[in-house]
Scaffold this motif. Structure first.
Motif, PDB file in Angstrom:
ATOM      1  N   LYS A  18      61.196 104.703   5.698  1.00 28.74           N
ATOM      2  CA  LYS A  18      61.960 105.761   5.030  1.00 28.74           C
ATOM      3  C   LYS A  18      62.769 106.588   6.017  1.00 28.74           C
ATOM      4  CE  LYS A  18      58.562 106.074   1.299  1.00 28.74           C
ATOM      5  NZ  LYS A  18      57.597 106.950   0.560  1.00 28.74           N
ATOM      6  N   ASP A  19      62.797 106.142   7.275  1.00 25.77           N
ATOM      7  CA  ASP A  19      63.524 106.872   8.300  1.00 25.77           C
ATOM      8  C   ASP A  19      64.316 105.897   9.167  1.00 25.77           C
ATOM      9  OD1 ASP A  19      61.737 105.696  10.214  1.00 25.77           O
ATOM     10  OD2 ASP A  19      60.264 107.257   9.777  1.00 25.77           O
ATOM     11  N   LYS A  20      65.023 106.424  10.138  1.00 30.98           N
ATOM     12  CA  LYS A  20      65.819 105.602  11.051  1.00 30.98           C
ATOM     13  C   LYS A  20      65.200 105.596  12.449  1.00 30.98           C
ATOM     14  CE  LYS A  20      69.481 104.011  10.710  1.00 30.98           C
ATOM     15  NZ  LYS A  20      69.910 102.595  10.519  1.00 30.98           N
ATOM     16  N   LYS A  21      63.887 105.712  12.526  1.00 28.45           N
ATOM     17  CA  LYS A  21      63.200 105.695  13.807  1.00 28.45           C
ATOM     18  C   LYS A  21      62.827 104.265  14.175  1.00 28.45           C
ATOM     19  CE  LYS A  21      61.130 110.284  13.150  1.00 28.45           C
ATOM     20  NZ  LYS A  21      59.849 111.041  13.038  1.00 28.45           N
ATOM     21  N   ASP A  22      62.452 104.054  15.446  1.00 23.23           N
ATOM     22  CA  ASP A  22      61.963 102.748  15.886  1.00 23.23           C
ATOM     23  C   ASP A  22      60.565 102.504  15.338  1.00 23.23           C
ATOM     24  OD1 ASP A  22      64.263 102.256  17.311  1.00 23.23           O
ATOM     25  OD2 ASP A  22      63.436 102.932  19.231  1.00 23.23           O
ATOM     26  N   HIS A  23      60.339 101.310  14.852  1.00 21.99           N
ATOM     27  CA  HIS A  23      59.014 100.915  14.369  1.00 21.99           C
ATOM     28  C   HIS A  23      58.705  99.515  14.872  1.00 21.99           C
ATOM     29  CE1 HIS A  23      58.501 104.300  11.591  1.00 21.99           C
ATOM     30  NE2 HIS A  23      59.778 104.135  11.254  1.00 21.99           N
ATOM     31  N   THR A  24      57.430  99.284  15.172  1.00 25.72           N
ATOM     32  CA  THR A  24      56.966  97.950  15.557  1.00 25.72           C
ATOM     33  C   THR A  24      56.173  97.367  14.404  1.00 25.72           C
ATOM     34  OG1 THR A  24      56.837  98.569  17.894  1.00 25.72           O
ATOM     35  CG2 THR A  24      55.603  96.629  17.206  1.00 25.72           C
ATOM     36  N   VAL A  25      56.578  96.175  13.958  1.00 20.20           N
ATOM     37  CA  VAL A  25      55.939  95.504  12.822  1.00 20.20           C
ATOM     38  C   VAL A  25      55.393  94.163  13.302  1.00 20.20           C
ATOM     39  CG1 VAL A  25      56.229  94.638  10.474  1.00 20.20           C
ATOM     40  CG2 VAL A  25      57.589  96.603  11.258  1.00 20.20           C
ATOM     41  N   GLU A  26      54.113  93.911  13.008  1.00 17.12           N
ATOM     42  CA  GLU A  26      53.472  92.650  13.403  1.00 17.12           C
ATOM     43  C   GLU A  26      53.012  91.872  12.179  1.00 17.12           C
ATOM     44  OE1 GLU A  26      51.483  94.324  17.571  1.00 17.12           O
ATOM     45  OE2 GLU A  26      50.205  93.724  15.893  1.00 17.12           O
ATOM     46  N   LEU A  27      53.153  90.568  12.249  1.00 10.12           N
ATOM     47  CA  LEU A  27      52.586  89.653  11.265  1.00 10.12           C
ATOM     48  C   LEU A  27      51.481  88.891  11.986  1.00 10.12           C
ATOM     49  CD1 LEU A  27      53.100  88.768   8.308  1.00 10.12           C
ATOM     50  CD2 LEU A  27      54.490  86.896   9.233  1.00 10.12           C
ATOM     51  N   HIS A  28      50.227  89.150  11.619  1.00 10.11           N
ATOM     52  CA  HIS A  28      49.058  88.667  12.370  1.00 10.11           C
ATOM     53  C   HIS A  28      48.280  87.688  11.487  1.00 10.11           C
ATOM     54  CE1 HIS A  28      45.718  89.669  15.401  1.00 10.11           C
ATOM     55  NE2 HIS A  28      45.190  88.769  14.585  1.00 10.11           N
ATOM     56  N   ARG A  29      48.167  86.428  11.935  1.00 13.20           N
ATOM     57  CA  ARG A  29      47.430  85.434  11.149  1.00 13.20           C
ATOM     58  C   ARG A  29      45.942  85.762  11.140  1.00 13.20           C
ATOM     59  NH1 ARG A  29      48.304  79.536   9.170  1.00 13.20           N
ATOM     60  NH2 ARG A  29      46.187  79.121   8.466  1.00 13.20           N
ATOM     61  N   LYS A  30      45.356  85.858   9.935  1.00 15.15           N
ATOM     62  CA  LYS A  30      43.970  86.290   9.782  1.00 15.15           C
ATOM     63  C   LYS A  30      42.967  85.130   9.846  1.00 15.15           C
ATOM     64  CE  LYS A  30      43.333  89.652   6.685  1.00 15.15           C
ATOM     65  NZ  LYS A  30      43.414  90.480   5.457  1.00 15.15           N
ATOM     66  N   ASN A  31      43.354  83.947   9.343  1.00 11.78           N
ATOM     67  CA  ASN A  31      42.387  82.843   9.243  1.00 11.78           C
ATOM     68  C   ASN A  31      42.880  81.626  10.022  1.00 11.78           C
ATOM     69  OD1 ASN A  31      44.441  82.175   7.464  1.00 11.78           O
ATOM     70  ND2 ASN A  31      43.172  82.251   5.630  1.00 11.78           N
ATOM     71  N   ASP A  32      42.071  80.570  10.019  1.00 12.13           N
ATOM     72  CA  ASP A  32      42.396  79.449  10.901  1.00 12.13           C
ATOM     73  C   ASP A  32      43.207  78.366  10.184  1.00 12.13           C
ATOM     74  OD1 ASP A  32      40.673  77.354   9.817  1.00 12.13           O
ATOM     75  OD2 ASP A  32      38.974  78.368  10.734  1.00 12.13           O
ATOM     76  N   PHE A  33      43.571  77.331  10.943  1.00 10.22           N
ATOM     77  CA  PHE A  33      44.517  76.335  10.470  1.00 10.22           C
ATOM     78  C   PHE A  33      43.987  75.474   9.342  1.00 10.22           C
ATOM     79  CE2 PHE A  33      42.260  74.323  14.007  1.00 10.22           C
ATOM     80  CZ  PHE A  33      41.952  73.067  13.518  1.00 10.22           C
ATOM     81  N   SER A  34      42.673  75.496   9.098  1.00 17.47           N
ATOM     82  CA  SER A  34      42.120  74.740   7.976  1.00 17.47           C
ATOM     83  C   SER A  34      42.599  75.288   6.640  1.00 17.47           C
ATOM     84  CB  SER A  34      40.589  74.757   8.024  1.00 17.47           C
ATOM     85  OG  SER A  34      40.092  76.069   7.836  1.00 17.47           O
ATOM     86  N   LYS A  35      43.135  76.509   6.650  1.00 19.57           N
ATOM     87  CA  LYS A  35      43.623  77.142   5.419  1.00 19.57           C
ATOM     88  C   LYS A  35      45.109  76.891   5.182  1.00 19.57           C
ATOM     89  CE  LYS A  35      39.627  78.848   4.371  1.00 19.57           C
ATOM     90  NZ  LYS A  35      38.889  78.301   3.201  1.00 19.57           N
TER      91      LYS A  35
END
Length: 326
Positions: free
Chosen positions: A75-92
């Protein structure tokens, strides 16, 4: 795709990124937004945490269809760091990232200077660590709160996690063992090999053999019969197999310190003989850059909880700092 900071082994081209391994992290630095990604998953069971400025805000589970997902709409024009972190393993499942769109700026991120590579089983994945019912439900797996990822954050290091729930060093609950898996880029393809010279870690952490221990107590298991036959594994053979795995890692990384760990399930209980096996394998190596760390026996009824993972991480971080390994 530019200005995506990737942690972990991924299969990457100009048009897409394939994600397999637990704890794989894609990081974006944005100014403005929203930030959207286009994803699909071949099984529809892979799950991801969305981390904004160091706080876990929600998760997503890509479907088998190619769809757009809003990771964050500031909602602002500030710098933000966004991560997409895999939760489970490759069997899924295997996820594919096709596109990234940000209405604001998508800036370059400087990588961390240090890097830890982990080899492990369900404990390193974080299997069922958010299941508060005691049912060990795999749906409640969250690698973001596994001891592996907690340790990387505590030490401000990059991470690569090579792990699968149920895997062993000599025998697994399925037809694949770590010595056959550890050198793969795509874990589902035995011909897909990782280039170890591409990323030399500053530290390797190994936590294996919990599944070997369990399967030794289930000698009629079909995977045990296929790998071992109708006999029991002897101590000398276990020591030799562990030493061979260490030799393989050492050949890939001649100068990298290695920590061999056990726990926090019953492999580190008072009655377990496996600590002595691992210590003997380390002694056999005659390598003063290979260390041993045993976590306390915390998970007595099910896989370790987030709280237990936090305690494991504290033990590991303290050990790493004490020996000045990072």
């Amino acid at each position: 795709m530019e200005n995506i900071y990737i942690q972990g082994r991924v299969e990457q081209s100009n048009e897409q990124i394939k994600i397999f391994w637990p704890g794989t992290i894609l990081t974006f630095k944005i100014n403005g937004g929203p930030l959207k990604v286009q994803l699909s998953d071949d099984l529809g069971e892979s799950r991801y945490s969305i981390i904004v400025d160091g706080k876990e805000i929600e998760d997503i589970q890509p479907t088998e269809n190619k769809e757009w997902y809003v990771l964050y709409a500031p909602k602002d024009k500030k710098d933000h760091t966004v991560e997409l972190h895999r939760k489970n393993d490759f069997s899924k499942g295997t996820s594919t990232l096709y596109a990234v769109v940000c209405d604001g700026d998508l800036d370059e991120i400087k990588p961390n200077k240090k890097h830890i590579e982990y080899y492990g089983n369900s404990i390193s994945v974080g299997y069922a660590n958010e299941d508060t019912t005691g049912n060990d439900d795999s749906y409640f797996t969250n690698n973001y709160w596994a001891y592996t990822s907690q340790t990387s954050r505590a030490l401000n290091t990059e991470q690569t996690i090579i792990a699968r729930s149920g895997i062993g060093l000599m025998v697994s609950w399925f037809d694949l063992i770590m010595p056959e898996l550890y050198d793969r880029l795509n874990p589902n393809d035995k011909k897909s090999k990782w280039d170890f010279s591409k990323k030399i870690p500053d530290l390797v952490v190994i936590n294996l053999m919990q599944n070997d221990k369990w399967l030794m107590q289930n000698p009629d298991n079909e995977n045990f019969l296929k790998r071992i036959g109708r006999r029991q594994l002897e101590g000398e053979e276990i020591i030799e197999k562990y030493s061979q795995f260490l030799q393989g890692i050492r050949l890939k990384y001649p100068n990298t310190p290695i920590i061999c760990t056990l726990g926090c399930m019953d492999i580190s209980s008072k009655s377990s003989v496996f600590p002595e096996y691992v210590k003997s394998a380390i002694h056999y190596m005659r390598d003063d850059q290979i260390y041993y760390l045993e976590y306390p026996f915390l998970a007595k009824l099910a896989h370790p909880s987030v709280e237990m993972h936090t305690k494991m991480s504290q033990y590991l971080v303290e050990f790493i700092r004490k020996h000045q390994l990072i």
